[in-house]
Design a protein around this motif. Structure first.
Motif, short mmCIF file in Angstrom:
data_model
loop_
_atom_site.label_atom_id
_atom_site.label_comp_id
_atom_site.label_asym_id
_atom_site.label_seq_id
_atom_site.Cartn_x
_atom_site.Cartn_y
_atom_site.Cartn_z
N VAL A 100 0.82 -1.00 0.00
CA VAL A 100 -0.03 0.07 -0.26
C VAL A 100 1.07 1.27 0.05
O VAL A 100 2.15 1.35 0.47
N PRO A 101 0.41 2.18 -0.68
CA PRO A 101 1.30 3.38 -0.46
C PRO A 101 1.26 4.17 1.02
O PRO A 101 0.28 4.24 1.57
N LEU A 102 2.44 4.74 1.27
CA LEU A 102 2.38 5.38 2.49
C LEU A 102 1.72 6.63 2.49
O LEU A 102 0.84 7.01 3.42
N ASP A 103 1.43 7.27 1.41
CA ASP A 103 0.66 8.38 1.19
C ASP A 103 -0.22 8.11 0.12
O ASP A 103 0.11 8.06 -1.12
N TYR A 104 -1.48 7.96 0.22
CA TYR A 104 -2.61 7.89 -0.82
C TYR A 104 -2.60 8.88 -1.74
O TYR A 104 -3.21 8.70 -2.89
N ARG A 105 -2.16 10.04 -1.52
CA ARG A 105 -2.32 11.18 -2.39
C ARG A 105 -0.95 11.05 -3.62
O ARG A 105 -0.90 11.55 -4.47
N ARG A 106 0.00 10.04 -2.97
CA ARG A 106 1.16 9.89 -4.10
C ARG A 106 1.22 8.23 -4.12
O ARG A 106 2.23 7.74 -3.63
N LEU A 118 5.76 8.35 10.50
CA LEU A 118 4.80 8.55 11.81
C LEU A 118 3.44 9.48 11.34
O LEU A 118 2.39 9.02 11.71
N ARG A 119 3.49 10.34 10.34
CA ARG A 119 2.46 11.22 10.06
C ARG A 119 1.41 10.29 9.29
O ARG A 119 0.07 10.60 9.20
N GLY A 120 1.82 9.34 8.72
CA GLY A 120 1.12 8.62 7.99
C GLY A 120 0.19 7.34 8.60
O GLY A 120 -0.66 6.59 8.35
N LEU A 121 0.31 7.55 10.13
CA LEU A 121 -0.28 6.62 10.78
C LEU A 121 -1.65 7.31 11.29
O LEU A 121 -1.63 8.00 12.66
N THR A 122 -2.80 7.10 10.77
CA THR A 122 -4.05 7.62 10.93
C THR A 122 -5.01 6.42 10.85
O THR A 122 -4.94 5.68 10.18
N THR A 123 -6.43 6.65 11.41
CA THR A 123 -7.25 5.80 11.15
C THR A 123 -7.86 5.80 9.85
O THR A 123 -8.19 4.65 9.16
N ALA A 124 -7.77 6.84 9.10
CA ALA A 124 -8.07 7.08 7.81
C ALA A 124 -7.32 6.19 6.97
O ALA A 124 -7.83 5.60 5.82
N THR A 143 -7.89 -1.49 0.40
CA THR A 143 -6.95 -1.99 -0.56
C THR A 143 -6.37 -3.61 -0.43
O THR A 143 -6.45 -4.37 -1.41
N VAL A 144 -6.65 -4.13 0.71
CA VAL A 144 -6.39 -5.62 1.03
C VAL A 144 -7.89 -6.20 0.45
O VAL A 144 -7.79 -7.03 -0.14
N ARG A 145 -8.80 -5.70 0.75
CA ARG A 145 -9.99 -6.01 0.02
C ARG A 145 -10.07 -6.37 -1.51
O ARG A 145 -10.27 -7.40 -1.96
N ARG A 146 -9.68 -5.15 -1.99
CA ARG A 146 -9.23 -5.35 -3.41
C ARG A 146 -8.31 -6.34 -3.92
O ARG A 146 -8.62 -7.12 -5.09
N ALA A 147 -7.26 -6.38 -2.95
CA ALA A 147 -6.29 -7.55 -3.40
C ALA A 147 -6.73 -8.76 -3.16
O ALA A 147 -6.24 -10.00 -3.92
N LEU A 148 -7.87 -9.07 -2.51
CA LEU A 148 -8.47 -10.45 -2.22
C LEU A 148 -9.65 -10.75 -3.29
O LEU A 148 -9.99 -11.71 -3.30
N HIS A 149 -9.69 -9.70 -4.20
CA HIS A 149 -10.79 -9.74 -5.14
C HIS A 149 -11.96 -9.99 -4.85
O HIS A 149 -12.78 -10.93 -5.24
N LEU A 203 4.34 0.31 1.70
CA LEU A 203 4.35 -0.09 3.00
C LEU A 203 3.98 -1.60 2.86
O LEU A 203 3.05 -1.77 1.92
N ASP A 204 4.40 -2.70 3.43
CA ASP A 204 3.56 -3.84 3.62
C ASP A 204 2.62 -3.71 4.71
O ASP A 204 2.97 -3.46 6.07
N ILE A 205 1.49 -4.38 4.42
CA ILE A 205 0.48 -4.61 5.55
C ILE A 205 0.11 -6.35 5.36
O ILE A 205 0.13 -6.69 4.49
#
Length: 540
Positions: free
Chosen positions: A75-81, A200-206, A214-220, A87-89
């Motif tokens: 997944v991207p660290l920053d979804y705007r980029r 650290l600024r990327g650690l938010t609930t959103a 993203t995981v849901r989509r990766a699971l198809h 990152l790995d989830i």
């Protein structure tokens, strides 16, 4: 299950069809999203002991783990980029046993923030046969949110010369003592937040919710179910608000307030619920005056407890066989006991009325005192990380909108003490984000008509009962009531868990109730007081 309680630091469902994994997930495949499946880590008996898996359950755990698939999703660290740093989830999947009637994936989160959910499917199934029935029709998906466990994570280094967490002195804090603690926290938070700000600024609930999608989509999977407790309810509420069409069924247990981001609302609310529980305790003691001798009316019992607290703050009890003096915080600890421990706490309060300082402590008091905490041993090399304190701090402080200056915290501390005379010494000093330098990122909650079940525990204090109604009014759903004091207990009581499993099977909302975890006729010890850290531990 062991639940650690620290001083200071979770619309009717419509038209719910099945969400079986089909060949229609082509969009995710076209985007190149997939799970990188790999061999699962294997755990020694030493690790299973650390995970509190009993020896008689280890064979069953290993059988479940042999069925478990492990993988990561990028997944991207920053979804705007989206093309930037990745990152790995880390996820686990315990596939449904009845593949012909699959209802798709179900994400599971145990709370925190900072808690790992990697092992949650196996642990929850192992808890009781009722929970295990969830795995008949659902692929149970455990995951570590970003910053935690096997996912990409980070631990802030201790600043040079940092003395570590400051223990409060005996009794109510003076302004000078609280200032010292505030300054130490601010120094630690400033160094932590500056040590790796991009991550650290990327650690938010959103962002954690975006990762789930993203995981849901990766699971198809076109849609997914979700079960979360405590902070997991905040993650679920945000996930539902951002991606409502992707949710099949969702159950949130021990629901946080929709204002959980405002610590000046959140922690005083929890303190108020603790005080309300103490008043139930005084009524219980009054009805048993012949046993505990503290008074035969609630007001008499309350006066007796307050007198003990004031005397202990003025002259803390010192006993020859207890290493630390016991001040008013110990009395507040006893007064805040959940109903599972009322007999033990009442016996100890009675013992205090006749205790003689200087000599040996009454046995009823010694039974409550936890042994001194030495430096914990290093975990086994193959142990998973169950909790990440850096992630907890980042998730909380990146979203906290309350005032962080010292004067505001001092005023709040004084007000909480005044508003909660029986228990305030245990609850008034809340965690603070003083010194955290990263900008606040406020999440947004939205109402939607999708299937949602909320469960609230009548007398718990970590996420008080009224917060579930606040969340329902904000995002929708139906409230189910658990008549106990225990945070997040729903899946650990088979009767209550049966309501949850029925909902996930049928999709029918449930506005009923269950008893939850209740005191036993002959209770075993439930409380342990650490006189150094003033930390209460309750068993459930």
């Amino acid at each position: 299950m062991r639940i650690r309680k620290r001083v200071a630091a979770v619309a009717v469902g419509l038209a719910m069809g099945t969400t079986g994994v089909t060949a229609t997930g082509t969009a995710a495949a076209q985007e190149g999203l997939s799970v990188d499946w790999h061999a699962c880590p294997q755990y020694s008996d030493a690790v299973l002991e650390q995970l509190q898996i009993r020896p008689e359950d280890r064979e069953a755990f290993r059988a479940l783990w042999a069925r478990t698939e492990c993988g990561t999703v990028r997944v991207p660290l920053d979804y705007r980029r989206p093309a930037g740093r990745q990152l790995d989830i880390a996820i686990t999947r315990l596939k449904a046993t009845d593949r012909s009637h699959s209802l798709g994936p179900m994400f599971m989160n145990p709370g925190g923030p900072g808690g790992s959910g990697y092992l949650m499917p196996a642990q929850l199934v192992l808890e009781n046969p009722t929970n295990a029935s969830l795995n008949e029709h659902y692929d149970l998906i455990g995951f570590d949110p970003r910053g935690i466990g096997y996912s990409t994570s980070y631990d802030c280094p201790a600043p040079e010369g940092d003395p570590g967490p400051q223990e409060p002195p005996s009794g109510p804090l003076t302004k000078t003592a609280l200032r010292r603690m505030y300054d130490a926290t601010a120094t630690h938070n400033a160094a932590c937040s500056a040590s790796n700000p991009a991550f650290l600024r990327g650690l938010t609930t959103a962002n954690a919710a975006r990762d789930l999608n993203t995981v849901r989509r990766a699971l198809h999977a076109p849609r997914a179910a979700y079960f979360g407790a405590s902070w997991g309810t905040q993650l679920g509420a945000v996930y539902r608000s951002m991606f409502p069409a992707t949710i099949s069924r969702m159950w949130l247990d021990s629901v946080v307030s929709p204002r959980a981001y405002d610590f000046s609302y959140r922690f005083p609310g929890s303190a108020r619920a603790t005080e309300e529980g103490a008043r139930l305790f005084t009524s219980w003691l009054a009805s048993r005056d012949s046993v505990y001798g503290l008074g035969d009316t609630p007001s008499e019992v309350e006066s007796a407890i307050l007198a003990l607290r004031e005397a202990a703050d003025a002259h803390p009890w010192e006993f020859s066989d207890i290493p630390q003096p016991l001040d008013g915080s110990f009395v507040a600890f006893l007064a805040s006991a959940p109903d599972l421990a009322w007999d033990q706490a009442g016996t100890a309060l009675h013992a205090l009325t006749t205790a003689t300082p200087g000599g040996p402590a009454p046995q009823e008091i010694k039974d409550l005192i936890a042994p001194p905490q030495d430096t914990p041993p290093e975990p086994p090399a193959d142990a998973p990380q169950p909790f990440n304190e850096t992630a907890q701090n980042a998730y909380l402080c990146n979203e906290d909108t309350s005032a962080r200056d010292f004067d505001s915290l001092w005023t709040e501390y004084q007000r909480t003490l005044s508003d909660n005379p029986l228990t305030g010494l245990l609850t008034a000093l809340r965690p603070t984000c003083a010194g955290w330098s990263l900008p606040t990122q406020h999440f947004t909650l939205k109402h939607s008509q999708g299937s949602l079940q909320l469960s609230a525990h009548r007398h718990e204090s970590s996420t008080p009962y009224p917060w579930a109604a606040e969340m329902r009014d904000k995002i929708g759903g139906t409230i189910f009531t658990v008549e106990d004091f225990v945070h997040g207990s729903l899946p650990f009581d088979p009767t209550c868990a049966s309501h949850m499993t029925t909902y996930f099977t049928t999709g029918v909302p449930d506005a009923g109730s269950c008893p939850g975890i209740q005191p036993k006729p002959r209770p075993e010890p439930e409380l342990a007081y650490n006189a150094t850290t003033e930390t209460a531990v309750q068993a459930s």
